[in-house]
Design a protein around this motif. Structure first.
Motif, PDB file in Angstrom:
ATOM      1  N   SER A  28       0.836  -1.190   0.000  1.00 11.10           N
ATOM      2  CA  SER A  28       0.000   0.000   0.000  1.00 11.10           C
ATOM      3  C   SER A  28       0.876   1.247   0.000  1.00 11.10           C
ATOM      4  O   SER A  28       2.051   1.202   0.323  1.00 11.10           O
ATOM      5  CB  SER A  28      -0.922  -0.006   1.218  1.00 11.10           C
ATOM      6  OG  SER A  28      -0.134   0.013   2.386  1.00 11.10           O
ATOM      7  N   ILE A  29       0.278   2.345  -0.369  1.00 12.24           N
ATOM      8  CA  ILE A  29       0.996   3.612  -0.421  1.00 12.24           C
ATOM      9  C   ILE A  29       0.726   4.359   0.872  1.00 12.24           C
ATOM     10  O   ILE A  29      -0.416   4.501   1.300  1.00 12.24           O
ATOM     11  CB  ILE A  29       0.523   4.455  -1.626  1.00 12.24           C
ATOM     12  CG1 ILE A  29       0.772   3.700  -2.913  1.00 12.24           C
ATOM     13  CG2 ILE A  29       1.219   5.802  -1.655  1.00 12.24           C
ATOM     14  CD1 ILE A  29       0.143   4.349  -4.123  1.00 12.24           C
ATOM     15  N   ASP A  30       1.766   4.828   1.482  1.00 14.67           N
ATOM     16  CA  ASP A  30       1.663   5.656   2.680  1.00 14.67           C
ATOM     17  C   ASP A  30       0.742   6.832   2.361  1.00 14.67           C
ATOM     18  O   ASP A  30       0.870   7.473   1.320  1.00 14.67           O
ATOM     19  CB  ASP A  30       3.070   6.123   3.039  1.00 14.67           C
ATOM     20  CG  ASP A  30       3.084   7.038   4.222  1.00 14.67           C
ATOM     21  OD1 ASP A  30       2.744   8.222   4.039  1.00 14.67           O
ATOM     22  OD2 ASP A  30       3.447   6.573   5.313  1.00 14.67           O
ATOM     23  N   SER A  31      -0.183   7.148   3.255  1.00  8.23           N
ATOM     24  CA  SER A  31      -1.178   8.191   2.967  1.00  8.23           C
ATOM     25  C   SER A  31      -0.537   9.558   2.752  1.00  8.23           C
ATOM     26  O   SER A  31      -1.011  10.337   1.921  1.00  8.23           O
ATOM     27  CB  SER A  31      -2.220   8.262   4.082  1.00  8.23           C
ATOM     28  OG  SER A  31      -1.613   8.585   5.317  1.00  8.23           O
ATOM     29  N   SER A  32       0.548   9.868   3.456  1.00  8.42           N
ATOM     30  CA  SER A  32       1.172  11.180   3.248  1.00  8.42           C
ATOM     31  C   SER A  32       1.807  11.261   1.863  1.00  8.42           C
ATOM     32  O   SER A  32       1.716  12.284   1.187  1.00  8.42           O
ATOM     33  CB  SER A  32       2.193  11.495   4.336  1.00  8.42           C
ATOM     34  OG  SER A  32       3.255  10.571   4.327  1.00  8.42           O
TER      35      SER A  32
END
Length: 187
Positions: A28-32
């Protein structure tokens, strides 16, 4: 019948767990980082969709885009990219007439998130460290009708239409940057 359905579900759960344990599941991609890349990507779409400042022809569109994104000629060193800061780069600009003889412009876009706001290089996951930054690239085409941006379209994210990011731009990001598919930033 109920027992057979339970076996199918249990098999799917086991297969999914094995994929995650084997590292086959997409990370997954880090939200920041997602937000930072999305913000950078939006500078192009703001030029396309601004009803007041919308460019009326391909030349004015390129000028407007050049005021919010970096142009790369494909030959020079992309030393304008600072790996710590998000960037939007456009290149491979071409103009043509579409099937209705309306002016159309096509160009490639390279977008990077820059590093996390806290300056960290990412947290270590179960199998691999998180990226220090993420990037993507794709091709956009814009059609002009009656001196207005009429339509825009992004290339497909698969097959022959999938754009490969130029190695020079990727190298400018330094180590720790990871590619993500353009569709991961839709929404």
């Amino acid at each position: 019948m109920f027992l057979e359905a339970r076996r199918v579900v249990a098999g799917a759960v086991v297969a999914g767990a094995l994929m995650v344990c084997a590292g086959c599941a997409p990370s997954s991609i880090d939200s920041s980082l997602w937000l930072q890349l999305d913000r950078q990507e939006n500078v192009v779409y703001e030029v396309i969709g601004d009803p007041v400042l919308a460019p009326s022809d391909p030349k004015s569109f390129v000028n407007s885009l050049g005021s919010v994104a970096d142009y790369w000629d494909g030959a020079s060193s992309p030393d304008f990219i600072d790996p710590a800061v998000g960037a939007t780069v456009f290149y491979n600009v071409s103009e043509r007439a579409d099937e209705r003889n309306d002016p159309a412009l096509a160009f490639d876009v390279f977008v990077t998130s820059g590093h996390r706001p806290d300056g960290s290089s990412g947290s270590r996951g179960w199998f691999a460290p998180s990226p220090s930054s993420v990037y993507t690239c794709y091709r956009l085409s814009v059609t002009f009708v009656a001196d207005t941006v009429w339509n825009h379209a992004r290339s497909h994210d698969y097959g022959e239409d999938r754009l490969v990011c130029p190695q020079e731009l990727v190298d400018a990001l330094g180590g720790g940057a990871q590619y993500r598919e353009p569709w991961e930033f839709d929404g």
